[in-house]
Design a protein around this motif. Sequence first.
Motif, mmCIF file in Angstrom:
data_model
loop_
_atom_site.group_PDB
_atom_site.id
_atom_site.type_symbol
_atom_site.label_atom_id
_atom_site.label_comp_id
_atom_site.label_asym_id
_atom_site.label_seq_id
_atom_site.Cartn_x
_atom_site.Cartn_y
_atom_site.Cartn_z
ATOM 1 N N ALA A 154 29.290 47.129 -6.922
ATOM 2 C CA ALA A 154 30.501 47.588 -6.233
ATOM 3 C C ALA A 154 30.110 48.629 -5.189
ATOM 4 O O ALA A 154 29.564 49.666 -5.518
ATOM 5 C CB ALA A 154 31.487 48.175 -7.235
ATOM 6 N N ARG A 155 30.375 48.342 -3.934
ATOM 7 C CA ARG A 155 30.037 49.273 -2.854
ATOM 8 C C ARG A 155 31.253 50.019 -2.342
ATOM 9 O O ARG A 155 31.155 51.161 -1.913
ATOM 10 C CB ARG A 155 29.386 48.520 -1.693
ATOM 11 N N ILE A 156 32.413 49.353 -2.361
ATOM 12 C CA ILE A 156 33.651 49.999 -1.942
ATOM 13 C C ILE A 156 34.687 49.733 -3.032
ATOM 14 O O ILE A 156 34.879 48.598 -3.442
ATOM 15 C CB ILE A 156 34.165 49.446 -0.599
ATOM 16 N N THR A 157 35.329 50.803 -3.507
ATOM 17 C CA THR A 157 36.358 50.659 -4.531
ATOM 18 C C THR A 157 37.583 51.444 -4.094
ATOM 19 O O THR A 157 37.473 52.619 -3.743
ATOM 20 C CB THR A 157 35.878 51.195 -5.900
ATOM 21 N N ALA A 158 38.717 50.797 -4.099
ATOM 22 C CA ALA A 158 39.995 51.456 -3.830
ATOM 23 C C ALA A 158 40.842 51.266 -5.072
ATOM 24 O O ALA A 158 40.981 50.143 -5.557
ATOM 25 C CB ALA A 158 40.679 50.839 -2.614
ATOM 26 N N GLU A 159 41.366 52.368 -5.617
ATOM 27 C CA GLU A 159 42.177 52.244 -6.819
ATOM 28 C C GLU A 159 43.118 53.424 -6.976
ATOM 29 O O GLU A 159 42.970 54.450 -6.320
ATOM 30 C CB GLU A 159 41.314 52.086 -8.067
ATOM 31 N N VAL A 160 44.061 53.231 -7.865
ATOM 32 C CA VAL A 160 44.971 54.301 -8.245
ATOM 33 C C VAL A 160 44.640 54.655 -9.684
ATOM 34 O O VAL A 160 44.655 53.804 -10.564
ATOM 35 C CB VAL A 160 46.439 53.871 -8.114
ATOM 36 N N VAL A 161 44.291 55.932 -9.916
ATOM 37 C CA VAL A 161 43.968 56.432 -11.250
ATOM 38 C C VAL A 161 45.021 57.485 -11.587
ATOM 39 O O VAL A 161 45.028 58.559 -10.994
ATOM 40 C CB VAL A 161 42.548 57.047 -11.294
ATOM 41 N N GLY A 162 45.908 57.168 -12.517
ATOM 42 C CA GLY A 162 47.024 58.073 -12.801
ATOM 43 C C GLY A 162 47.886 58.193 -11.562
ATOM 44 O O GLY A 162 48.339 57.193 -11.007
ATOM 45 N N ASP A 163 48.082 59.406 -11.080
ATOM 46 C CA ASP A 163 48.849 59.651 -9.856
ATOM 47 C C ASP A 163 47.971 59.709 -8.613
ATOM 48 O O ASP A 163 48.468 59.897 -7.515
ATOM 49 C CB ASP A 163 49.590 61.002 -9.956
ATOM 50 N N THR A 164 46.667 59.577 -8.782
ATOM 51 C CA THR A 164 45.733 59.797 -7.684
ATOM 52 C C THR A 164 45.241 58.487 -7.072
ATOM 53 O O THR A 164 44.759 57.602 -7.776
ATOM 54 C CB THR A 164 44.516 60.602 -8.172
ATOM 55 N N ALA A 165 45.361 58.382 -5.754
ATOM 56 C CA ALA A 165 44.800 57.252 -5.013
ATOM 57 C C ALA A 165 43.398 57.639 -4.572
ATOM 58 O O ALA A 165 43.188 58.741 -4.054
ATOM 59 C CB ALA A 165 45.666 56.930 -3.803
ATOM 60 N N GLU A 166 42.411 56.751 -4.805
ATOM 61 C CA GLU A 166 41.018 57.037 -4.455
ATOM 62 C C GLU A 166 40.409 55.889 -3.661
ATOM 63 O O GLU A 166 40.699 54.727 -3.921
ATOM 64 C CB GLU A 166 40.162 57.215 -5.710
ATOM 65 N N LEU A 167 39.545 56.251 -2.740
ATOM 66 C CA LEU A 167 38.713 55.293 -2.034
ATOM 67 C C LEU A 167 37.288 55.789 -2.178
ATOM 68 O O LEU A 167 36.976 56.916 -1.759
ATOM 69 C CB LEU A 167 39.089 55.217 -0.546
ATOM 70 N N ARG A 168 36.420 54.998 -2.828
ATOM 71 C CA ARG A 168 35.030 55.390 -3.054
ATOM 72 C C ARG A 168 34.101 54.427 -2.326
ATOM 73 O O ARG A 168 34.246 53.215 -2.438
ATOM 74 C CB ARG A 168 34.713 55.371 -4.549
ATOM 75 N N ILE A 169 33.158 55.002 -1.610
ATOM 76 C CA ILE A 169 32.132 54.218 -0.935
ATOM 77 C C ILE A 169 30.802 54.636 -1.541
ATOM 78 O O ILE A 169 30.461 55.822 -1.555
ATOM 79 C CB ILE A 169 32.140 54.476 0.587
ATOM 80 N N GLU A 170 30.062 53.658 -2.047
ATOM 81 C CA GLU A 170 28.803 53.954 -2.723
ATOM 82 C C GLU A 170 27.618 53.598 -1.839
ATOM 83 O O GLU A 170 27.582 52.546 -1.216
ATOM 84 C CB GLU A 170 28.693 53.159 -4.028
ATOM 85 N N VAL A 171 26.653 54.507 -1.809
ATOM 86 C CA VAL A 171 25.367 54.266 -1.164
ATOM 87 C C VAL A 171 24.337 54.250 -2.290
ATOM 88 O O VAL A 171 24.109 55.286 -2.928
ATOM 89 C CB VAL A 171 25.020 55.373 -0.141
ATOM 90 N N PRO A 172 23.748 53.090 -2.584
ATOM 91 C CA PRO A 172 22.781 53.033 -3.686
ATOM 92 C C PRO A 172 21.633 54.011 -3.469
ATOM 93 O O PRO A 172 21.177 54.213 -2.343
ATOM 94 C CB PRO A 172 22.277 51.591 -3.652
#
Length: 112
Positions: free
Chosen positions: A46-64
Amino acid sequence: MTDRHERSAGLEELGLRLDAMEQIVAGLGEEVCTRRLQVIDGDGRARITAEVVGDTAELRIEVPGGERVGDTHVVAFATPGRSADMSGEPEPSAGVAVQVDGNVVASLDYST
């Protein structure tokens, strides 16, 4: 006559199913509703993940990571927030953080 009638009915049902599937696929071009979306690289990571965790919206970009530096993530978030004792007014906040091996090494955030 029965075989021909059954085939005709089967083809009609297949046509109806195909029409329904085409409508669903056409709708995907306009909107996709989900709680989590991941973009995977060629290695299945997974390199890009967009999700809602509880009330928080997150966008994560991973660099291995490599030999010198572990996995690095850039995380953007926005939350309506809650007061510490959950009794006060919401305290919205948004920000960006850089994490290396799970540790925040830089961040910028705003809250009201």
